[in-house]
Design an enzyme around this catalytic site. Structure first.
Site, PDB file in Angstrom:
ATOM      1  N   ASP A 220       0.810  -1.209   0.000  1.00 49.74           N
ATOM      2  CA  ASP A 220       0.000   0.000   0.000  1.00 49.74           C
ATOM      3  C   ASP A 220       0.854   1.275   0.000  1.00 49.74           C
ATOM      4  OD1 ASP A 220      -2.676   1.357   0.581  1.00 49.74           O
ATOM      5  OD2 ASP A 220      -1.502   2.021   2.312  1.00 49.74           O
ATOM      6  N   GLU A 290       1.130  -0.548  -5.049  1.00 49.15           N
ATOM      7  CA  GLU A 290       0.177   0.527  -5.306  1.00 49.15           C
ATOM      8  C   GLU A 290       0.926   1.846  -5.328  1.00 49.15           C
ATOM      9  OE1 GLU A 290      -3.730   2.574  -3.230  1.00 49.15           O
ATOM     10  OE2 GLU A 290      -1.814   2.396  -2.209  1.00 49.15           O
TER      11      GLU A 290
END
Length: 590
Positions: A220, A290
């Site tokens: 993330d 990401e």
């Protein structure tokens, strides 16, 4: 051979077998499916989805043709940001179940041939994490796990940096007389990766979860992992309407994003998962990153350990009003920019973005078909297989998303991610079959009685049945290893052609909204070749399985067709040449 030599030979063989990463590349043509656990399936009637609920629905993934499921955070958390604020990286949050529940999930998934990918959130912790608690107490070791600084004169923040969730990225703590940095919510303090102990902690966490049977990690918020050590003020972006000191868009984030050290950090994590698979003689472990950043910066991750640098360009660079030429550019730019050994990927939606059926009204099938027909990896956000829509009438009182809450009552709807996080719509029973609770953590979309999986399984044609046909088609030779050509037919139709040895798969997408346009493809087909409509978008007048004998196909507004041509399919000349012929041979669209 003597007994001693035989023993030595056997030991050598065992040693070689133990030093191997098995099943390399299993991920290269896989459909990855993002599960938002809180909204997927509730097994105990508390209104919140959980691990047992996911396990109970594993047959759905198998039926849908999913190769790997990615779990949004399930770690212990105060749930300020619904799991992205982690209080213990080695525990499962009680809302979702127990470690035993996760181990059961991974075991049963493997029995079905489904991989489990876990969300790794390395940028920050919760302010309730023991590391930060000890940091607040003045523990020297753990104080260095975070980014603490003195303020400017007048007890102002150390610099002008703004949080992604609005307002200053610095929070003052009275008893320390210092400010701590947070890229996101103030209860999500950033970790300090300049500290080698922090880097070691995260490597140990990765290994911990690999031991639990996890097949890889979606990492993330990667671009935010490092910041400028000198705390240099960031320049204004001159974004229209952005409010100074409040809106994240007010600044150009050249000192809090895309630090070169980030790539080396990802590379070190890739080394950890590769070493683990090698030493344990297991299937390859995959790293997905990401990174909402430029194309150039995203592509770099291919060379620094990421198997799959998420491609958000269908989310960020095009929209419902974009022309087919803009979609073609998104495809071509990614394919051209990738390294030769890179594997493309196509992300249409996720928990942070409006659902594709809402972003592209009447075009959800188009977007799904595009992701499935293009080479490489397709990523599905839960609910997209049945074309779920955003619940746009969530009130301020019902709002859960901290990003929306920080924006205030007048502006929360523009910032809220709640509408696309509503519970999965399994059937037409109460709460869409998601939960037996009287009230779910966030309301179910009102359209669940007509838009649900059970109904779509019954319908002769449906979004779900189309989805299944597309995942099945991905096993064909043209989509496994065929070439790729893209083109535009008369300004309104995007053509994607995948050529195999004896078969060609062609996707035609009409970007015209309402007017029917006759597209004559007869002159583009080789005489005597079998051309079949494998699938068409829902609402199309062209039935699945129909043979194309006529010289013209009428593409309705927003209609898409997937055509399979056996043997050589479309004329062997390159698509560029075909398109020049098309301008002459096709019926004019205007």
């Amino acid at each position: 051979m003597s007994y001693l030599r035989w023993c030595v030979a056997l030991l050598l063989c065992v040693g070689l077998a133990a030093g191997e990463i098995k099943n390399k590349g299993w991920w290269k043509n896989t459909v990855f499916y993002q599960v938002y656990p809180r909204s997927f399936m509730d097994s105990n009637g508390d209104g919140i989805g959980d691990l047992k609920g996911i396990t109970s629905k594993l047959d759905h993934f198998k039926d849908a043709g999913i190769g790997a499921i990615w779990l949004s955070p399930i770690y212990a958390s105060p749930m300020v940001d619904f799991g992205y604020d982690i209080s213990d990286f080695r525990k499962i949050d009680e809302n979702y179940g127990t470690m035993e529940d996760l181990e059961t999930l991974t075991k049963k998934a493997k029995e079905l041939g489904i991989k489990i990918i876990m969300d790794l959130v390395p940028n920050h912790t919760s302010d309730k994490h023991q590391w930060f608690v000890d940091s607040l107490k003045g523990n020297t070791k753990y104080a260095q796990y975070y980014i603490w600084r003195e303020g400017k004169e007048g007890n102002k923040p150390p610099n002008n940096w703004i949080s992604v969730f609005s307002n200053s990225a610095w929070t003052y703590v009275n008893h320390t007389g210092l400010w701590y940095f947070h890229q996101f919510e103030y209860r999500q303090p950033d970790l300090n990766y300049a500290n080698k102990d922090v880097r070691k902690e995260m490597e140990d966490i990765i290994t911990f979860w690999l031991d639990k049977g996890i097949d890889g990690f979606r990492i993330d918020a990667v671009p935010h992992l490092y910041e400028d050590d000198n705390l240099t003020d960031e320049p204004k972006s001159n974004a229209p309407g952005a409010i100074e000191g409040k809106d994240y868009t007010y600044l150009n984030h050249i000192y809090t994003k895309d630090d070169p050290r980030t790539y080396e950090l990802v590379k070190s994590w890739r080394a950890v998962v590769d070493k683990y698979a090698y030493e344990k003689n297991q299937d390859e472990k995959v790293i997905l990153t990401e990174a909402y950043t430029s194309l150039i910066n995203t592509i770099k991750y291919y060379n620094y350990g990421s198997h799959v640098p998420f491609n958000f360009n269908f989310i960020m660079n095009v929209n419902a009003t974009s022309k087919p030429s803009e979609f073609k550019k998104v495809i071509d730019d990614w394919i051209v920019s990738m390294p030769k050994d890179g594997v493309a990927n196509w992300v249409m939606g996720n928990h942070d973005r409006s659902r594709i059926a809402t972003r592209y009204p009447g075009r959800a099938d188009q977007m799904t078909m595009l992701a499935m027909i293009l080479p490489g990896i397709a990523v599905t956000y839960n609910g997209e297989e049945i074309a779920m829509e955003d619940k746009t009438d969530i009130t301020w009182e019902e709002t859960q998303d901290p990003q929306a809450c920080n924006a205030g009552k007048e502006h929360f709807k523009k910032q809220s991610r709640d509408p696309n996080r509503t519970p999965f719509q399994w059937d037409a029973t109460a709460n869409a079959g998601f939960s037996t609770a009287k009230k779910t953590w966030i309301p179910v979309n009102n359209n669940y009685k007509t838009l649900n999986l059970a109904q779509q399984k019954k319908d002769e044609v449906s979004h779900y049945k189309l989805y299944k046909k597309l995942t099945a088609l991905r096993k064909s030779e043209p989509l496994q290893a065929g070439s790729l050509e893209t083109g535009i037919l008369n300004d309104k139709v995007l053509a994607v052609v995948r050529r195999g040895t004896n078969e060609t798969v062609t996707l035609l997408i009409n970007f015209e909204d309402s007017v029917e346009k006759a597209v004559n493809i007869g002159d583009l087909m080789k005489k005597g070749t079998n051309h079949t409509v494998y699938a068409s978008s829902i609402g199309s007048k062209v039935k699945w399985g129909v043979q194309l004998n006529d010289s013209a196909i009428t593409l309705q507004g927003k209609e898409s067709l997937v055509i399979i041509s056996v043997n050589t399919g479309f004329s062997a000349v390159p698509l560029k040449a075909i398109l020049s012929v098309a301008l002459y041979a096709l019926y004019k669209l205007f």
